[in-house]
Design an enzyme around this catalytic site. Structure first.
Site, mmCIF file in Angstrom:
data_model
loop_
_atom_site.group_PDB
_atom_site.id
_atom_site.type_symbol
_atom_site.label_atom_id
_atom_site.label_comp_id
_atom_site.label_asym_id
_atom_site.label_seq_id
_atom_site.Cartn_x
_atom_site.Cartn_y
_atom_site.Cartn_z
ATOM 1 N N LYS A 74 -59.833 -68.096 -46.586
ATOM 2 C CA LYS A 74 -60.726 -67.776 -45.473
ATOM 3 C C LYS A 74 -60.956 -69.039 -44.650
ATOM 4 C CE LYS A 74 -65.267 -65.434 -45.095
ATOM 5 N NZ LYS A 74 -66.294 -64.775 -45.949
ATOM 6 N N SER A 150 -67.219 -60.326 -44.777
ATOM 7 C CA SER A 150 -66.611 -61.153 -43.759
ATOM 8 C C SER A 150 -65.257 -61.724 -44.145
ATOM 9 C CB SER A 150 -67.560 -62.297 -43.386
ATOM 10 O OG SER A 150 -67.797 -63.146 -44.506
ATOM 11 N N SER A 174 -69.400 -60.305 -49.123
ATOM 12 C CA SER A 174 -68.217 -60.550 -48.295
ATOM 13 C C SER A 174 -66.906 -60.695 -49.043
ATOM 14 C CB SER A 174 -68.444 -61.787 -47.413
ATOM 15 O OG SER A 174 -69.392 -61.508 -46.408
#
Length: 467
Positions: A74, A150, A174
């Site tokens: 990420k 996310s 997330s």
């Protein structure tokens, strides 16, 4: 191939690290235009690292349990030479990171090879995977649907078969939400278990980092490689590493497994509760427990997230408000106006709630709960229905994840597939520091054939014209 299969093939000489990395890079080039999981591809770095690993193998040197495994992170993880954008427009103007984040370094020390950084919701304040600056990461199982967030790029990259291992972050869900939507396995460890050094924060008192993969064995391999104290993270535990891989296949006969009732048994679509029922049946779990005051815990987590997130971004909100995703900006502005006494009350409740849940884990070892109230919505949707009431979608996808990360419990996310359509997720929740139990149950569900994480149909091989 899974990460474990790649590592075994590389270590045995049946596959070179360069070939494993080159294959991943070719898949990214051929398929990511449809999925939009990657924001940065570090191809030259990856191939150089692969060549160095192959040279060590040729000299007979040890190469680690993740030898040659391509992975991606990420884009809130520091990657040397790249600005740590954290899904934002503003951060990409920052100087490039001087070195990799702690968990990136630990995976590479175990032989894994970084191939890039992944799309995410702006500043991790998102459950959809839709980024206004980089575009949405799409669900490979149906490109018209959300990847979840996310850590949306982390889930999408796995489901598309671009890499076998990714890293994400989880503040309120997330890792678990994209794992559920994209049909992969994820692990949110105990708060403080894995170092967060070299990552961009969202809510310091709630942030976790962890692995996502297409098998529980891969989760265990990555988790074991990343454990250990880190003086660069003041929150990181000083507990020594406690490997979970050796006991992964131990079964669940000695574990007291229950299903979460009450709050966790209402407010969602029938498919999500059916997945929990099927998991409980496969494990022979008949007990039902109620996590006390879960709705209040969710509300308190919401208050603390909004207030701490707003405090972190207050200067940016004052000077660069127009450069935020409007949906993120408005939530942060609202957080900046939360009265301090309300935040204090939320923190006091948090201490009580941690004790109440600890008492619950004196009677059970593992609790099963749904991960999300629905399957992946279509891209662009803004509302979902909870208990017959239309609610804003972005903040409410986390209704079942927030009460658990609020007190830092370890949770494995397990993908379960209905007879047709997109997957749903089951949370396997354990007491603090008992990731081993959560992963043993996840592995048992995988071994029983209930949990699986296939590469999306149509993504098994790159399009012919791109080959």
């Amino acid at each position: 191939m899974t990460a474990a299969e790649i590592a075994d093939a590389v270590a045995s000489g049946r596959l070179t690290a360069r070939a494993a990395v080159a294959d991943a890079l070719a898949r990214i080039a051929a398929l990511d235009g449809r999925v939009n999981a990657f924001t940065d591809v570090t191809g030259e770095r990856a191939l150089s690292a692969a060549d160095a690993l192959d040279a060590r193998l040729a000299r007979g040197e040890p190469v680690g349990p993740l030898a040659g495994v391509p992975f991606a992170v990420k884009n809130l993880f520091d990657v040397a030479g790249l600005p740590t954008r954290a899904g934002s427009r503003i951060n990409r103007e920052r100087p490039p990171a001087g070195r990799d984040g702690a968990l990136v370094r630990r995976l590479e020390a175990a032989g894994a090879i970084l191939v890039g950084a992944l799309n995410m919701g702006e500043y991790a304040y998102d459950f959809t995977g839709e980024n206004v600056h980089d575009g949405p990461s799409r669900n490979p199982h149906d490109l018209a649907h959300m990847s979840g967030g996310s850590s949306g790029g982390s889930g999408a990259a796995l489901a598309a078969g671009l890499v076998p291992l990714t890293l994400g972050s989880d503040t309120n869900g997330s890792i678990r939400v994209p794992s559920a939507f994209c049909g992969c396995f994820g692990l949110k460890p105990t708060y403080g278990r894995l170092s967060r050094a070299g990552s961009f924060p969202f809510v310091g008192s709630l942030d976790h980092l962890g692995p996502m993969a297409r098998s529980t064995r891969d989760l265990a391999l990555a988790y074991d490689a990343m454990q250990g104290p880190d003086p660069d993270d003041p929150v990181a535990t000083r507990r020594p590493a406690e490997p979970v891989l050796p006991g992964l296949e131990a079964g669940t006969g000695d574990l007291r497994i229950a299903v979460a009732g009450g709050y966790f048994a209402r407010g969602g679509d029938p498919e999500v509760f059916e997945a929990v029922r099927r998991a409980a049946e496969a494990l022979g779990a008949a007990a039902v427990v109620e996590i006390p005051e879960a709705a209040r815990a969710r509300a308190a987590a919401y208050v603390i997230s909004a207030a701490e997130g707003a405090a972190l971004h207050l200067d940016r909100l004052r000077t660069r408000a127009a450069d935020f995703d409007p949906a993120v900006r408005d939530r942060l502005l609202a957080g900046a106006m939360i009265p301090a006494p309300l935040v204090e009350r939320a923190q006091k409740f948090r201490r009580w709630y941690a004790g109440a849940v600890a008492a619950l884990f004196e009677t059970v070892d593992v609790v099963l709960a749904p991960a999300t109230p629905c399957r992946a919505p279509r891209g662009g949707e803004t509302t979902l229905v909870l208990d017959g009431v239309a609610m804003p979608l972005r903040p409410n996808i986390g209704v079942f994840t927030q009460p658990l990360s609020f007190i830092g419990l370890p949770v494995a996310a397990v993908p379960v597939w209905p007879e047709a359509g997109l997957p749903v997720g089951v949370q396997v929740v354990a007491a603090p520091w008992r990731e081993d139990r959560a992963l043993r149950v996840a592995r048992a569900l995988e071994a029983a054939g209930l949990a699986r994480a296939p590469v999306a149909v149509g993504m098994e091989s790159p399009p012919q014209e791109a080959a």
